[in-house]
Enzyme design. Sequence first.
Site, PDB file in Angstrom:
ATOM      1  NE  ARG A   1      17.244  12.069 -29.251  1.00  0.00           N
ATOM      2  CZ  ARG A   1      16.247  12.947 -29.424  1.00  0.00           C
ATOM      3  NH1 ARG A   1      15.054  12.529 -29.792  1.00  0.00           N
ATOM      4  NH2 ARG A   1      16.460  14.238 -29.237  1.00  0.00           N
TER       5      ARG A   1
ATOM      6  CE  LYS B   1      16.670  18.290 -30.995  1.00  0.00           C
ATOM      7  NZ  LYS B   1      15.209  18.537 -31.001  1.00  0.00           N
TER       8      LYS B   1
ATOM      9  CE1 TYR C   1      11.240  14.483 -35.166  1.00  0.00           C
ATOM     10  CE2 TYR C   1      13.146  13.521 -34.077  1.00  0.00           C
ATOM     11  CZ  TYR C   1      11.806  13.464 -34.441  1.00  0.00           C
ATOM     12  OH  TYR C   1      11.042  12.388 -34.072  1.00  0.00           O
TER      13      TYR C   1
ATOM     14  CG  HIS D   1      11.925  21.001 -34.077  1.00  0.00           C
ATOM     15  ND1 HIS D   1      10.600  20.616 -34.030  1.00  0.00           N
ATOM     16  CD2 HIS D   1      12.639  19.931 -33.656  1.00  0.00           C
ATOM     17  CE1 HIS D   1      10.519  19.372 -33.597  1.00  0.00           C
ATOM     18  NE2 HIS D   1      11.743  18.918 -33.384  1.00  0.00           N
TER      19      HIS D   1
ATOM     20  CD  GLU E   1      10.480  19.138 -37.740  1.00  0.00           C
ATOM     21  OE1 GLU E   1      10.855  20.304 -37.927  1.00  0.00           O
ATOM     22  OE2 GLU E   1      11.246  18.147 -37.756  1.00  0.00           O
TER      23      GLU E   1
ATOM     24  CB  VAL F   1      -0.243  23.181 -27.895  1.00  0.00           C
ATOM     25  CG1 VAL F   1      -1.357  23.165 -26.858  1.00  0.00           C
ATOM     26  CG2 VAL F   1       0.827  24.191 -27.503  1.00  0.00           C
TER      27      VAL F   1
ATOM     28  CG  ASP G   1      12.284  20.501 -29.787  1.00  0.00           C
ATOM     29  OD1 ASP G   1      13.348  21.055 -29.485  1.00  0.00           O
ATOM     30  OD2 ASP G   1      12.097  19.288 -29.667  1.00  0.00           O
TER      31      ASP G   1
END
Length: 372
Positions: free
Chosen positions: A15, A75, A94, A96, A118, A239, A270
């Site tokens: 990506r 990422k 992102y 995480h 996120e 979840v 992640d």
Amino acid sequence: MIIGVPQEVKNNEFRVGLTPGNVRGLCKQGHTVLVQRGAGEQIGLTDESYRIAGASLIDSAAEVFHKAEMIVKVKEPQAQECAMLREDQILFTYLHLAPDPKQTKALLDSGATCIAYETVTAVNGALPLLAPMSEVAGRMSIQAAASHLEKTHGGLGVLMAGVPGVSPAKIVILGGGVVGRNALQMAVGMGADICIFDRDIDRLRQIDMHYGNRVRTFYSDNLLIEQEVCEADVVIGAVLLPGGAAPKLVTHEMVKKMKPGSVVVDVAIDQGGCFETSRPTTHADPTFLVDGVLHYCVANMPGAVARTSTFALTNATYPFVEALANRGVMKALSIDHHLRNGLSVHKGALTSQPVALAQGLDFSLAEELLLA
């Protein structure tokens, strides 16, 4: 503003942070966009298409990081990328961070302002920059499960849809959010036997109204989860605690009771994963066995459909990139509390409470830091 788009370096990650169309929009507003050569080549976004759109093509990531005021990625930055960040630089990607203390420390040490896709919010409380990749990952989770149920891929040898006279695969989906609902849509289309768990009764009602008796809905209860998981052919972990570590809903003891050859797909990996037995894997080596149960825990699932994912992601992120470039980071964060909710690290201070709780660190309120 000078905006940099480096080539992604995570395993099998194709990506790219901005499309040529995004670059054209930014350049028309007077911004400079630096794109590392080859950043989009693997998904048909050629260097020439970026050049025509107005980007300056740069040979190395180091030069992109050195020259850019804002780095736009997909990422979370790898160790070598964290080392290139500097004070007063913006990182928009992102992150995480909750299950990743090393990255947290590296970003704090960099002094950069780091905004996580996120945790940016919307008016309705949704997560608009996470949603596109959650849609992709949810749909891919069923594809991955169907493939790995095949005996040649290590599974029990079960056809997801079954055939006349033979039962379809039994699927348990943990979580009825964006990932879970997209997994559900695919699983229903394939004719599987499905149940889904969630703690939001209204969400379960909506699923019931839409799918009727094609899907069994359950309120999340540890005993019920154990009963259904132990009988399942496939368990999808979907979840999410926004910005925080995923809860471990499936224990190692539950996994031991599952059928040999059954498959778990942990989309929550992640954020640390929702199975006690999970650990991150890659597209190059996507699975491992624990007590005979095949675990698929690829940490960048949407990277496998990188072209679709790039356009889906940048459709959502571009307005925020534009706001940061046009207004500057301080003003953009000050006037848009939804964007401010994405702020995770600012000039050596952690601003994410969920990350702080997960790692036992102190945190500062973003509003106070911006006023300082």
